[in-house]
Design an enzyme around this catalytic site. Structure first.
Site, PDB file in Angstrom:
ATOM      1  N   ASN A 205      -5.352 -15.861  -1.818  1.00  0.00           N
ATOM      2  CA  ASN A 205      -5.156 -15.015  -0.673  1.00  0.00           C
ATOM      3  C   ASN A 205      -6.145 -14.784  -0.537  1.00  0.00           C
ATOM      4  OD1 ASN A 205      -4.728 -12.766   0.549  1.00  0.00           O
ATOM      5  ND2 ASN A 205      -3.292 -12.180  -1.220  1.00  0.00           N
TER       6      ASN A 205
ATOM      7  N   LYS B 267      -8.810 -14.239  -3.568  1.00  0.00           N
ATOM      8  CA  LYS B 267      -7.829 -14.063  -5.406  1.00  0.00           C
ATOM      9  C   LYS B 267      -7.098 -14.994  -5.252  1.00  0.00           C
ATOM     10  CE  LYS B 267      -5.910  -9.730  -4.899  1.00  0.00           C
ATOM     11  NZ  LYS B 267      -4.618  -8.397  -3.954  1.00  0.00           N
TER      12      LYS B 267
ATOM     13  N   ASN C  92      -1.332   0.480  -1.626  1.00  0.00           N
ATOM     14  CA  ASN C  92      -2.424   0.468  -0.461  1.00  0.00           C
ATOM     15  C   ASN C  92      -1.825   0.999   0.862  1.00  0.00           C
ATOM     16  OD1 ASN C  92      -4.549   1.651  -1.573  1.00  0.00           O
ATOM     17  ND2 ASN C  92      -4.949  -0.551  -2.536  1.00  0.00           N
TER      18      ASN C  92
ATOM     19  N   MET D 261      -3.791   7.103  -4.542  1.00  0.00           N
ATOM     20  CA  MET D 261      -2.678   7.922  -5.054  1.00  0.00           C
ATOM     21  C   MET D 261      -3.189   8.743  -6.332  1.00  0.00           C
ATOM     22  SD  MET D 261      -0.180   9.238  -3.529  1.00  0.00           S
ATOM     23  CE  MET D 261       0.746   8.028  -2.788  1.00  0.00           C
TER      24      MET D 261
ATOM     25  N   GLU E 285       3.742 -11.168  -5.877  1.00  0.00           N
ATOM     26  CA  GLU E 285       4.030 -12.081  -4.817  1.00  0.00           C
ATOM     27  C   GLU E 285       3.628 -13.425  -5.177  1.00  0.00           C
ATOM     28  OE1 GLU E 285       2.216  -8.473  -3.633  1.00  0.00           O
ATOM     29  OE2 GLU E 285       2.736  -9.055  -1.854  1.00  0.00           O
TER      30      GLU E 285
END
Ligand code: ADP
Length: 400
Positions: A7, A14, A211, A284, A384
């Site tokens: 990724n 990643k 995010n 958060m 994913e």
């Protein structure tokens, strides 16, 4: 088969090496600060430890070379030689209207991706750098692209078209594409497995709250509407992105502040959302802590966040003529019991009721609805990388 999942972002890469036969992750980690001062490679060890290797990582190719070196290294290696990597699967953010599924990467695919880059200038060029790097570092090893947008290509025109002059669609392909498709597809299939349900019979609303955040209406296996749009800015209020915002407010701000394209793009992408509202953080956990300590703007941010998700759940139930399953995933969806509770608290009337005890779960698959809830409410950690590895394996196996 060993699949290397990559990724490649603008300044990070990643990676995960996945063994599809043993169904296990052999190695994973991330290269950060590519092309910047202080770049490093962080290996996530299976025991939860991190190993940080500092190096001068000037570009994506050097970063990936570093990853390959680590995979076969004496200290941190998990394979003997690079020939044990059978294929590479890339996360590609934007497939435009050209790709409704994952594809084997050949020259003609790369040409289309280069053209599609203008639709995702922050993401696709970086994804392409990963592809070019692999072509030169592991020539002959097949590569596959798995798109964030592909799953949403089943949306009907009434859901993906915007109320703008039609020629802007024909000229520039301005329409809703939707993102997080790989995640929504994964949790949909896990929901069917958990409930032992036939995918062709259930209506699912999937809330990916990380995010970035988006909601997806999945009717009988097809994505029929989703909250992110032409870009990943539309829809829910996110860490730093606005979500839905009156286009008139954008033009008004541009006029008042005398700012142009770049500044307004930074404003809606990087300084808005939960960060902009609360002034506390985009994270958060920090916002929840601040709200618990009495910070009024943090409380307002949490209320706004939950309310926006609740509205989308109502809208997508209407869009599908009902809903059987509500799924929470992404860092917030998987971990924040209070946010799940806040989102569902007004949805009793739709047959959505959460069991407070069951809802205490964090980061693992669970049905958190009450026994009597008409709609099943599920927590499903997304994966994913697994989808990318499995798609890559399937496509490569069919080539032979
Ligand atoms: P990304 O979209 O970058 O992949 P994630 O899916 O990891 O992000 O989600 C990151 C978000 O999840 C952050 O806002 C973080 O605060 C939130 N999060 C992670 N763990 C918790 C938790 N225990 N409680 C509340 N929020 C959490």
């Amino acid at each position: 088969m060993n699949i290397l999942v990559l990724n490649s972002g603008s300044s990070s890469i990643k990676y995960e090496l996945f063994d599809t036969i043993g169904n296990r992750v052999l190695a994973k980690g991330i290269v950060e600060k590519v092309g910047m001062k202080g770049s490093f490679l962080k290996i996530d060890k299976p025991n939860g430890e991190n190993v940080k290797l500092v190096g001068e990582i000037l570009d994506h190719k050097i970063g990936i070379e570093y990853v390959l070196g680590v995979l076969v290294s004496a200290n941190h290696g998990v394979i003997q030689t690079l020939s044990e990597i059978n294929a590479v699967g890339h996360r590609v953010v934007h497939g435009g209207e050209d790709f409704s599924g994952s594809v084997y990467i050949e020259d003609k695919v790369i040409k289309v991706l280069e053209k599609t880059s203008e639709l995702a200038p922050l993401h696709n060029p970086a994804n392409l750098k990963g592809i070019y790097a692999m072509q030169s570092l592991l020539p002959g090893v097949p590569q596959v692209a798995v798109f964030d947008t592909a799953f949403h290509q089943t949306m009907p025109a009434k859901a993906y078209m915007y109320g703008i002059p039609y020629t802007l669609y024909t000229k520039y392909k301005i329409r809703r594409y939707g993102f997080h498709g790989t995640s929504h597809r994964y949790v949909f299939s896990r929901a069917c497995a958990m409930l032992n349900a036939d995918p062709k019979t259930i209506k699912v609303i999937s809330c990916h709250l990380g995010n970035g955040a988006s909601v997806d209406a999945i009717k009988y296996g097809d994505s029929v509407d989703t909250s992110m749009g032409f870009t990943p800015v539309e829809g829910l209020i996110m860490g730093t992105r606005t979500g839905d915002l009156d286009a008139g407010a954008v033009t008004f701000i541009m006029g008042k502040e005398e700012i142009t394209y770049d500044a307004v793009s930074t404003l809606v992408n990087k300084f808005s959302g939960m960060l902009g509202i609360t002034g506390v953080s985009s994270d958060m956990r920090e916002i929840e802590n601040a709200a618990n300590a009495g910070n009024e703007r943090a409380k307002l941010g949490l209320d706004m966040y939950a309310y926006r998700v609740t509205k989308y759940v109502g809208a997508y139930a209407a869009a599908m003529g009902g809903v059987d399953v509500l799924v929470f995933t992404g860092g917030i969806g998987e971990n924040s019991a209070s946010m799940r509770q806040a989102i569902c608290s007004e949805l009793d009337f739709m047959g959505i009721t959460v069991d407070n005890e069951k809802n205490k779960v964090r980061g693992k698959e669970a049905d958190v609805s009450t026994d009597g809830s008409k709609v099943r409410v599920l927590v499903i950690p997304t994966d994913e990388e697994l989808v990318i590895a499995k798609d890559t394996e399937m496509i490569i196996s069919n080539l032979k």
